[in-house]
Design an enzyme around this catalytic site. Structure first.
Site, PDB file in Angstrom:
ATOM      1  N   LYS A   1       0.839  -1.213   0.000  1.00  0.00           N
ATOM      2  CA  LYS A   1       0.000   0.000   0.000  1.00  0.00           C
ATOM      3  C   LYS A   1       0.871   1.259   0.000  1.00  0.00           C
ATOM      4  O   LYS A   1       0.649   2.175  -0.790  1.00  0.00           O
ATOM      5  CB  LYS A   1      -0.896   0.000   1.255  1.00  0.00           C
ATOM      6  CG  LYS A   1      -1.542   1.343   1.530  1.00  0.00           C
ATOM      7  CD  LYS A   1      -2.308   1.374   2.822  1.00  0.00           C
ATOM      8  CE  LYS A   1      -1.507   1.624   4.070  1.00  0.00           C
ATOM      9  NZ  LYS A   1      -1.364   3.016   4.525  1.00  0.00           N
ATOM     10  N   ASN A   2       1.864   1.299   0.892  1.00  0.00           N
ATOM     11  CA  ASN A   2       2.623   2.546   1.057  1.00  0.00           C
ATOM     12  C   ASN A   2       3.614   2.814  -0.076  1.00  0.00           C
ATOM     13  O   ASN A   2       4.202   3.898  -0.135  1.00  0.00           O
ATOM     14  CB  ASN A   2       3.319   2.571   2.421  1.00  0.00           C
ATOM     15  CG  ASN A   2       2.311   2.782   3.538  1.00  0.00           C
ATOM     16  OD1 ASN A   2       1.141   3.114   3.278  1.00  0.00           O
ATOM     17  ND2 ASN A   2       2.724   2.566   4.775  1.00  0.00           N
TER      18      ASN A   2
ATOM     19  N   ARG B   1      -4.532  10.692   4.731  1.00  0.00           N
ATOM     20  CA  ARG B   1      -3.413  11.605   4.917  1.00  0.00           C
ATOM     21  C   ARG B   1      -2.346  11.438   3.839  1.00  0.00           C
ATOM     22  O   ARG B   1      -1.648  12.375   3.472  1.00  0.00           O
ATOM     23  CB  ARG B   1      -2.830  11.331   6.313  1.00  0.00           C
ATOM     24  CG  ARG B   1      -2.340  12.555   6.947  1.00  0.00           C
ATOM     25  CD  ARG B   1      -1.595  12.274   8.194  1.00  0.00           C
ATOM     26  NE  ARG B   1      -0.798  13.433   8.508  1.00  0.00           N
ATOM     27  CZ  ARG B   1       0.297  13.748   7.886  1.00  0.00           C
ATOM     28  NH1 ARG B   1       0.750  12.975   6.927  1.00  0.00           N
ATOM     29  NH2 ARG B   1       0.962  14.838   8.208  1.00  0.00           N
TER      30      ARG B   1
ATOM     31  N   CYS C   1      -4.339  13.082  13.468  1.00  0.00           N
ATOM     32  CA  CYS C   1      -4.605  11.677  13.186  1.00  0.00           C
ATOM     33  C   CYS C   1      -4.516  10.936  14.506  1.00  0.00           C
ATOM     34  O   CYS C   1      -3.823  11.387  15.422  1.00  0.00           O
ATOM     35  CB  CYS C   1      -3.556  11.250  12.172  1.00  0.00           C
ATOM     36  SG  CYS C   1      -3.183   9.552  12.066  1.00  0.00           S
TER      37      CYS C   1
ATOM     38  N   ARG D   1       0.873  14.754  13.089  1.00  0.00           N
ATOM     39  CA  ARG D   1       1.604  14.361  11.879  1.00  0.00           C
ATOM     40  C   ARG D   1       1.891  15.611  11.053  1.00  0.00           C
ATOM     41  O   ARG D   1       1.201  15.916  10.091  1.00  0.00           O
ATOM     42  CB  ARG D   1       0.806  13.309  11.105  1.00  0.00           C
ATOM     43  CG  ARG D   1       0.671  12.039  11.944  1.00  0.00           C
ATOM     44  CD  ARG D   1       0.065  10.912  11.226  1.00  0.00           C
ATOM     45  NE  ARG D   1       0.875  10.393  10.151  1.00  0.00           N
ATOM     46  CZ  ARG D   1       0.469   9.418   9.339  1.00  0.00           C
ATOM     47  NH1 ARG D   1      -0.719   8.886   9.491  1.00  0.00           N
ATOM     48  NH2 ARG D   1       1.241   8.986   8.367  1.00  0.00           N
TER      49      ARG D   1
ATOM     50  N   ASP E   1       4.949   0.486  11.864  1.00  0.00           N
ATOM     51  CA  ASP E   1       3.707  -0.122  11.359  1.00  0.00           C
ATOM     52  C   ASP E   1       3.554  -1.589  11.768  1.00  0.00           C
ATOM     53  O   ASP E   1       2.534  -2.218  11.460  1.00  0.00           O
ATOM     54  CB  ASP E   1       3.640   0.008   9.831  1.00  0.00           C
ATOM     55  CG  ASP E   1       3.443   1.452   9.398  1.00  0.00           C
ATOM     56  OD1 ASP E   1       3.053   2.270  10.245  1.00  0.00           O
ATOM     57  OD2 ASP E   1       3.693   1.765   8.214  1.00  0.00           O
TER      58      ASP E   1
ATOM     59  N   ILE F   1       8.868   6.673  16.498  1.00  0.00           N
ATOM     60  CA  ILE F   1       8.418   7.382  15.290  1.00  0.00           C
ATOM     61  C   ILE F   1       7.166   8.202  15.621  1.00  0.00           C
ATOM     62  O   ILE F   1       7.115   9.394  15.350  1.00  0.00           O
ATOM     63  CB  ILE F   1       8.105   6.397  14.133  1.00  0.00           C
ATOM     64  CG1 ILE F   1       9.293   5.466  13.871  1.00  0.00           C
ATOM     65  CG2 ILE F   1       7.703   7.162  12.867  1.00  0.00           C
ATOM     66  CD1 ILE F   1      10.507   6.103  13.254  1.00  0.00           C
TER      67      ILE F   1
ATOM     68  N   ARG G   1      -8.522  -0.039   4.954  1.00  0.00           N
ATOM     69  CA  ARG G   1      -7.609   0.941   4.348  1.00  0.00           C
ATOM     70  C   ARG G   1      -6.317   0.301   3.888  1.00  0.00           C
ATOM     71  O   ARG G   1      -5.669   0.801   2.977  1.00  0.00           O
ATOM     72  CB  ARG G   1      -7.279   2.043   5.364  1.00  0.00           C
ATOM     73  CG  ARG G   1      -8.418   2.993   5.622  1.00  0.00           C
ATOM     74  CD  ARG G   1      -7.930   4.189   6.409  1.00  0.00           C
ATOM     75  NE  ARG G   1      -6.613   4.575   5.944  1.00  0.00           N
ATOM     76  CZ  ARG G   1      -5.603   4.945   6.722  1.00  0.00           C
ATOM     77  NH1 ARG G   1      -5.751   5.003   8.012  1.00  0.00           N
ATOM     78  NH2 ARG G   1      -4.442   5.272   6.209  1.00  0.00           N
TER      79      ARG G   1
HETATM   80  N1  EPU Z   1       7.461  14.276  10.551  1.00  0.00           N
HETATM   81  C1  EPU Z   1       7.774  15.588  10.821  1.00  0.00           C
HETATM   82  N2  EPU Z   1       7.600  16.516   9.828  1.00  0.00           N
HETATM   83  C2  EPU Z   1       7.150  16.165   8.592  1.00  0.00           C
HETATM   84  C3  EPU Z   1       6.825  14.826   8.317  1.00  0.00           C
HETATM   85  C4  EPU Z   1       7.001  13.884   9.323  1.00  0.00           C
HETATM   86  O1  EPU Z   1       8.192  15.910  11.919  1.00  0.00           O
HETATM   87  O2  EPU Z   1       7.019  17.050   7.744  1.00  0.00           O
HETATM   88  C5  EPU Z   1       7.626  13.256  11.597  1.00  0.00           C
HETATM   89  C6  EPU Z   1       6.348  12.493  11.898  1.00  0.00           C
HETATM   90  O3  EPU Z   1       5.516  13.179  12.806  1.00  0.00           O
HETATM   91  C7  EPU Z   1       6.885  11.201  12.443  1.00  0.00           C
HETATM   92  C8  EPU Z   1       8.157  10.975  11.627  1.00  0.00           C
HETATM   93  O4  EPU Z   1       8.512  12.274  11.120  1.00  0.00           O
HETATM   94  O5  EPU Z   1       7.246  11.363  13.785  1.00  0.00           O
HETATM   95  C9  EPU Z   1       8.000  10.016  10.473  1.00  0.00           C
HETATM   96  O6  EPU Z   1       6.860  10.346   9.688  1.00  0.00           O
HETATM   97  P1  EPU Z   1       6.825  10.111   8.123  1.00  0.00           P
HETATM   98  O7  EPU Z   1       6.754  11.419   7.432  1.00  0.00           O
HETATM   99  O8  EPU Z   1       7.944   9.191   7.738  1.00  0.00           O
HETATM  100  O9  EPU Z   1       5.422   9.389   7.928  1.00  0.00           O
HETATM  101  P2  EPU Z   1       4.540   9.449   6.632  1.00  0.00           P
HETATM  102  O10 EPU Z   1       5.424   9.532   5.456  1.00  0.00           O
HETATM  103  O11 EPU Z   1       3.474  10.463   6.784  1.00  0.00           O
HETATM  104  C10 EPU Z   1       4.512   6.879   6.145  1.00  0.00           C
HETATM  105  C11 EPU Z   1       3.479   5.785   6.091  1.00  0.00           C
HETATM  106  C12 EPU Z   1       3.009   5.461   7.495  1.00  0.00           C
HETATM  107  C13 EPU Z   1       4.230   5.031   8.324  1.00  0.00           C
HETATM  108  C14 EPU Z   1       5.288   6.148   8.295  1.00  0.00           C
HETATM  109  C15 EPU Z   1       6.564   5.780   9.022  1.00  0.00           C
HETATM  110  C16 EPU Z   1       2.400   6.130   3.965  1.00  0.00           C
HETATM  111  C17 EPU Z   1       1.170   6.476   3.227  1.00  0.00           C
HETATM  112  N3  EPU Z   1       2.336   6.217   5.288  1.00  0.00           N
HETATM  113  O12 EPU Z   1       3.843   8.021   6.690  1.00  0.00           O
HETATM  114  O13 EPU Z   1       2.130   4.346   7.367  1.00  0.00           O
HETATM  115  O14 EPU Z   1       3.850   4.776   9.641  1.00  0.00           O
HETATM  116  O15 EPU Z   1       5.626   6.465   6.933  1.00  0.00           O
HETATM  117  O16 EPU Z   1       7.140   4.652   8.465  1.00  0.00           O
HETATM  118  O17 EPU Z   1       3.394   5.776   3.372  1.00  0.00           O
HETATM  119  C18 EPU Z   1       0.375   2.910   7.940  1.00  0.00           C
HETATM  120  O18 EPU Z   1       0.545   2.340   6.849  1.00  0.00           O
HETATM  121  O19 EPU Z   1      -0.362   2.436   8.841  1.00  0.00           O
HETATM  122  C19 EPU Z   1       1.062   4.169   8.204  1.00  0.00           C
HETATM  123  C20 EPU Z   1       0.693   5.023   9.166  1.00  0.00           C
END
Ligand code: EPU
Length: 422
Positions: free
Chosen positions: A22-23, A92, A116, A121, A307, A329, A399
């Site tokens: 998915k991701n 998101r 969330c 986030r 995850d 995380i 999802r």
């Molecule tokens: N963060 C910041 N600033 C930003 C973005 C992120 O501080 O601008 C922080 C976040 O708050 C968090 C950390 O950095 O503490 C990592 O967040 P990340 O940006 O890597 O998360 P994401 O890209 O929004 C993806 C996956 C998530 C998964 C995370 C971490 C997708 C669609 N989502 O989210 O997947 O948990 O990476 O590996 O790719 C799930 O599938 O259940 C899920 C939540």
């Protein structure tokens, strides 16, 4: 709204095929927008987030054919760079359109994603990244409005308080492919899903080096072509079935699995006494009679994935002894703790750690899912609990897990889905 009913106590046995990730699918579908030519993406899981993604592509003016696990996207006629709140609020991950829209149209208007259940986030890194590429960004009535006549390459440090960002890296990487000159993303996310996105972009004609390392270099090109691509297997879904097999003392073989992407998880499971053997690209999961408790800390890849934190906690609930599970995380991602405790688990929260006192058994109960992975953990707990477990708010599972109920039924679980009567 549907619920899932489970009669615990069945041993899982047989073979399960892991779906596409998915991701990885979500940013790859958005990346197709960078070209004016059609792309064909295969091995896309049939999950609600993908259906939302298809809706978004259509709302932006792309023509999309979605059949089974294949999505064909023709973005040639797309004119609309505005992604409304109604769609962003349901997923998101739709923030990953920010980079492609900006690069393709010279402007993007994407609704600011809200909070969330797994905690705050922020998207500051996404914004820092596109600003560094020369975009002007402002917040207007809840929307991020970004503009740039032509993006220009830059050196960007993309780290925050919790390390790298998966979708932040994806956004900057996508935008940089069409920027003028060279971009270097330092502290880039190394997750396999980012590598997969990068490989798709390379197939579209992008010039990228360093994928899978914390420093990704992109030499911008004038245009990208359409491409055919098959998404990698879902490492989180795979890990969920590995843990399900271990919890039920089962003997499950997983097809379409890439064990190299699960290093930290397999290492912890091995320490706990779970045996995973690989043959002809398939993985067979068995376990020692008595498992040992292990402590886990979630970290960016190649560390233990957040995850799979909830699912690992479900396993530790039935391994006698103490284990400590620390979340680095999303420090607030512990919504499953109180629900697991309702099933007889003994888990105490101490800051960003959960201290699990493993017990011999859990007892079935009505529980409520709060997010995707927490829901998966509750289903796993239900598989081993005495009696009946009812997991409500199943839309969270929809999802991200393709055919979860059918896959578990095939492995011998007594599980079904029912309409929730209110
Ligand atoms: N963060 C910041 N600033 C930003 C973005 C992120 O501080 O601008 C922080 C976040 O708050 C968090 C950390 O950095 O503490 C990592 O967040 P990340 O940006 O890597 O998360 P994401 O890209 O929004 C993806 C996956 C998530 C998964 C995370 C971490 C997708 C669609 N989502 O989210 O997947 O948990 O990476 O590996 O790719 C799930 O599938 O259940 C899920 C939540």
């Amino acid at each position: 709204m549907d619920k899932i009913l489970i009669e615990g106590g069945r041993r899982l046995e047989g073979t399960v095929t892991v779906s596409g990730a998915k991701n990885a699918s979500l940013p790859i579908l958005a990346a197709a927008f960078l070209s004016k030519e059609p792309s064909v993406i295969k091995n896309v899981p049939q999950v609600a987030d993908v259906f939302t993604m298809v809706k978004i592509l259509k709302s932006l003016g792309a023509r999309v054919q979605h059949s089974g696990n294949t999505v064909e996207i023709d973005p040639s006629g797309a004119r609309n760079p505005v992604l409304p709140y109604k769609l962003v609020s349901t997923m998101r991950g739709s923030i990953c359109f920010l980079g492609p829209l900006l690069a393709r149209f010279g402007m993007a208007e994407v609704s600011f994603p809200g909070g969330c259940v797994i905690g705050p986030r922020p998207i500051d890194l996404h914004i820092k990244g596109i600003k560094s590429l020369g975009a002007e960004v402002r917040l207007d009535h809840g929307n991020i409005v970004a503009k740039a006549r032509r993006l220009r390459g830059a050196r960007i440090y993309l780290g925050g308080a919790f390390g790298s960002s998966v979708l932040g890296t994806a956004n900057v990487l996508m935008a940089a492919t069409l920027a003028r000159g060279r971009t270097v993303i330092d502290n880039a996310a190394c997750e396999p899903e980012v590598v997969d996105l990068g490989n798709f972009l390379k197939k579209m004609g992008a010039r990228i080096e360093g994928l899978g390392s914390p420093s990704i270099e992109v030499e911008g090109v004038k245009r990208l072509n359409g491409a055919a691509y098959s998404v990698i297997p879902d490492r989180i879904e795979a890990g969920t079935y590995v843990i399900a097999s271990a919890m039920t003392k089962g003997d499950v073989t997983l097809k379409n699995i890439n064990l190299n992407m699960l290093g930290a998880v397999l290492d912890k499971l091995k320490d706990a006494g779970v045996l995973i053997t690989e043959k002809n690209g398939h993985a067979r999961v068995r376990r020692r009679k008595v498992l040992r408790p292990v402590s886990v800390t979630t970290l960016p890849y190649p560390g233990f994935p957040t995850d799979l934190q909830a699912q690992m906690m479900a396993l530790m609930c039935i391994v006698p002894g103490i284990s400590v599970i620390t979340e680095k995380i999303y420090p607030e991602r512990f919504m499953h703790v109180s629900e697991l405790n309702r099933m007889g688990a003994s888990i105490m929260l101490e800051g960003h750690s959960a201290i699990v006192s493993g017990l011999k058994k859990l007892s079935g109960a009505p529980v409520m899912a709060s997010d995707l992975r927490a829901s998966a953990a509750l289903v796993l707990a239900g598989l081993v609990a005495e009696g009946r477990t009812e997991v409500s708010r199943v839309y969270h599972l929809d999802r991200g897990y393709e055919n979860l109920v059918a896959k578990l039924q095939n492995l011998g679980a007594k599980i079904k889905r029912e309409k929730e009567v209110r």
